[in-house]
Design an enzyme around this catalytic site. Structure first.
Site, PDB file in Angstrom:
ATOM      1  N   ASN B 227      18.229 -20.689 -38.428  1.00 57.44           N
ATOM      2  CA  ASN B 227      18.068 -20.756 -39.880  1.00 57.44           C
ATOM      3  C   ASN B 227      18.808 -21.941 -40.509  1.00 57.44           C
ATOM      4  O   ASN B 227      18.886 -22.045 -41.719  1.00 57.44           O
ATOM      5  CB  ASN B 227      18.502 -19.436 -40.521  1.00 57.44           C
ATOM      6  N   HIS B 260      22.997 -26.669 -44.456  1.00 56.66           N
ATOM      7  CA  HIS B 260      23.404 -25.346 -43.968  1.00 56.66           C
ATOM      8  C   HIS B 260      23.619 -25.443 -42.464  1.00 56.66           C
ATOM      9  O   HIS B 260      22.668 -25.620 -41.711  1.00 56.66           O
ATOM     10  CB  HIS B 260      22.306 -24.318 -44.293  1.00 56.66           C
ATOM     11  N   THR B 405      15.335 -19.700 -47.847  1.00 59.51           N
ATOM     12  CA  THR B 405      14.798 -20.043 -46.550  1.00 59.51           C
ATOM     13  C   THR B 405      13.739 -21.106 -46.779  1.00 59.51           C
ATOM     14  O   THR B 405      13.413 -21.420 -47.922  1.00 59.51           O
ATOM     15  CB  THR B 405      14.213 -18.796 -45.865  1.00 59.51           C
ATOM     16  N   HIS B 429      25.005 -14.290 -49.470  1.00 57.10           N
ATOM     17  CA  HIS B 429      25.024 -15.625 -48.847  1.00 57.10           C
ATOM     18  C   HIS B 429      23.649 -16.251 -48.701  1.00 57.10           C
ATOM     19  O   HIS B 429      23.534 -17.437 -48.472  1.00 57.10           O
ATOM     20  CB  HIS B 429      25.710 -15.568 -47.492  1.00 57.10           C
TER      21      HIS B 429
END
Lengths: 156, 506
Positions: B227, B260, B405, B429
């Site tokens: 992710n 990220h 996402t 988060h």
């Protein structure tokens, strides 16, 4: 440790593993007619998740050793050794695994890993395996029916 | 696990407000405190459905639902307050992802649990601003996306391009972002806008196995897979004009970059090593937990201290990692626009850690106490005037970066006083998975996902094609639901909404 091997009469094993559902991670399910085979298959299943094994040729062979306190611990450390083989020098992708010593009394494994170092461009990038977990780990040993299965969740 | 019929399980759950449920003692054995979780009506359904599925008799090879995991954490020794589930919670290893719990440092029985931090230690989100607007980027969007993809190593088996040897690594582990600063990869002011100023002083590289270091060395400065992502985003909506201007975000359309990533193989190995060690310590100290995966050790035991020092080294690794990618991002932008990162005003707005354990002071039952706060898939969200947040954000509260996402929005929130009181200054988060990866691959079509992203005007570069399905927005909970729940519950406050225009993934 790198070891020598002969490419003659080199046979690839049939696939006896699959990937099962888990919300955030993936569960490896491998089987065989011996526990040893199920372990080998489980290791190959993990490599198969990192890249596509069809693109991997067998060029080299490394030998690893693993120990555990119990059967699950042994499976855990076996897979952790394989993950390490991929994650640092020699960055090996194992196409075929062959357990040469499977000592269930002392819980020790020696395994030969045939494959080649991972190379961008040649090997498709699959999913990164972060760690092996004990989560819902199962080792099924049905000696009578020669059916051995292992279930392992890997964190990805 | 206690398995009861679903209706009996429900008796232990009580809705105490529109957005919060209470988990009563007895839901799982030996609970020291109660549990709670934050949801809205849609997330509530997902949560209860997960529980219902786990109540089917005779299920094999299943996993514990998030609610049960919250309750198991509530049974750990030394826990104070409540075991808290955030709206993006989903089942994880030991602790659920989106679970936070605090342990009393003064209680000799209190524990630290690597499962409460996660394998990806100091996984987090960094946000860089620019003075560009969407109209400046649109004409070169494809080239810029490609350039970013070429600059940042992504995906399985990729190696970092920042030159590093074993000695550099030792220094980086000890110094965190001070190392990046010394080597010229970041700006001095970047540190100001990171939790802990990008360096955990408790780090001790000597407590880290050589195996972890070997895994970490080639991967420093890589994004990773799964992710993790780097996204070019534009400001879509501003909810709190005053706070956003403090962050250098003035109006809609402004371009920012979100990164990220975490501590890569280094952190994964530190966590794995600690779990193995702690299994032994648990037997020795006779620590009983409801779940074997909740491996833990007393905070003040050798194993506990070793883990905290190694974890801090992994946290430093993660900051250096995100800093290296910050450097590469600035380079990519500067080359594309033929200027300097300075002139593009590419400052770090903030950098949050959402997988970490930290020593913090909180008020419990009217008294100030020192706690070890575990946040796994949960972000620190300190209120205005808190001494641990930078001067620039003293009046707004700490910025909280919530990544969506692939193809969905991301948010910037700010910490609130209510969050400080209710959740030890913690909030959500991200989106949180709803579908398993295997299910995503079966049910979602590769071309459809890419087609949809194109329709939305999002450029994408992905190293692994199967990741496209696994990480499709349909696989996740709706991040807007998650953020709205946190806002409505008052545990953090919405500030900015960001929309992606380019995504780079492993």
């Amino acid at each position: 440790m790198e070891v020598e091997f002969s490419k003659e009469n080199f046979l690839l094993p049939e696939i006896k593993y699959e990937y099962l559902d888990h919300t955030a991670d993936v569960q490896l399910h491998a089987w065989g007619s011996t526990l040893q085979e199920a372990f080998e298959q489980c290791g190959m299943a993990m490599f198969g998740y990192m890249t596509e094994l069809d693109y991997v040729t067998v060029e080299t062979c490394y030998e690893i050793e693993a120990k555990g306190d119990d059967i699950k611990g042994l499976l855990f450390h076996f897979l952790d050794e394989l993950l390490f083989l991929f994650s640092a020098e020699p960055y090996l992708v194992g196409k075929k695994l062959e357990i040469t010593k499977f000592d269930m009394d002392n819980l020790e494994i020696v395994c030969r890993c045939y494959g080649e170092p991972f190379e961008l461009g040649k090997h498709p990038q699959g999913t990164e395996v972060k760690a092996i977990t004990y989560s819902a780990m199962e080792v099924v040993q049905d000696v009578e029916r020669s059916n051995f299965e292992v279930f392992v969740i890997i964190d990805i | 696990m206690v398995v009861r019929p679903y209706n009996d399980e429900l008796k232990y759950l009580e809705k105490i407000s529109d957005h919060c449920w209470r988990i009563k003692k007895g839901f799982q054995p030996n609970m020291n405190v109660e549990g709670c979780f934050y949801v809205n009506s849609r997330l509530e359904q997902l949560m209860l459905e997960e529980l219902k599925n786990a109540c089917r008799p005779g299920a094999v090879g299943g996993f514990l639902p998030g609610v049960k995991q919250i309750a198991n954490v509530a049974a750990l020794p030394g826990i104070v307050g409540r075991s808290i589930g955030l709206p993006d919670i989903h089942s994880g290893y030991g602790f659920a992802i989106g679970n936070m719990a605090a342990f009393d440092m003064d209680d000799p029985l209190s524990v630290v649990s690597p499962g409460g931090v996660g394998f990806d230690i100091n996984c987090g989100v960094r946000l860089l601003r620019t003075n560009l607007y969407e109209k400046d980027v649109q004409p070169v969007k494809e080239q810029l996306t490609q350039s970013l993809f070429d600059h940042i190593p992504v995906g399985v088996g990729s190696k970092g391009i920042i030159p590093m040897n074993a000695r550099d690594l030792e220094e980086a582990l000890e110094m965190g972002m001070d190392w990046s600063l010394r080597e010229g990869y970041v700006w001095a002011e970047d540190k100001e806008h990171c939790e802990e100023y990008g360096r955990m002083l408790s780090a001790d590289p000597a407590k880290v196995s050589s195996r972890a270091k070997k895994r970490g060395l080639p991967q420093l400065g890589t994004l990773g897979a799964g992710n993790h992502y780097a996204e070019i985003q534009v400001v879509d909506e501003i909810f709190d004009k005053w706070s956003s201007s403090k962050m250098g975000i003035e109006e809609k359309g402004q371009v920012v970059v979100m990164i990220h990533s975490g501590s890569r193989g280094f952190g994964h190995q530190v966590a794995t090593d600690a779990l193995v060690e702690m299994e032994k310590a648990m037997k020795r100290d006779k620590i009983e937990t409801n779940d074997r995966q909740l491996a833990c050790a007393r905070i003040h035991s050798v194993e506990g201290q070793n883990y905290l020092k190694a974890m801090a080294a992994a946290a430093n690794f993660a900051w250096v990692n995100r800093s290296s990618m910050t450097f590469l991002t600035r380079q990519a932008f500067a080359k594309m626009f033929n200027t300097t990162p300075d002139d593009l005003d590419m400052h770090v707005i903030y950098d949050v850690s959402h997988n970490i354990a930290k020593v913090e002071n909180h008020i419990v039952d009217g008294k100030e106490r020192q706690l070890l706060v575990h946040r796994k898939g949960s972000t620190r969200a300190f209120p205005p005037h808190h001494p641990l947040i930078p001067v620039d954000y003293q009046l707004t509260g700490q910025p909280v970066l919530v990544g969506g996402t692939m193809g969905t929005c991301s948010y910037v929130l700010t910490g609130t006083e209510q969050g400080m009181q209710e959740t030890f200054g913690s909030t959500c988060h991200g989106a949180g998975r709803a579908l398993s990866r295997a299910k995503s691959r079966r049910n979602i079509d590769y071309k459809q996902v890419l087609g949809k992203l194109e329709e939305m005007g999002i450029s994408i570069r992905v190293a692994s094609p199967k990741l496209v399905m696994e990480e499709a927005p349909e696989s996740y909970k709706d991040v807007t639901d998650v953020v709205d729940t946190c806002h409505a519950a008052g545990i953090s406050k919405k500030c900015i909404k960001l929309r992606p225009i380019a995504v780079i993934k492993g």
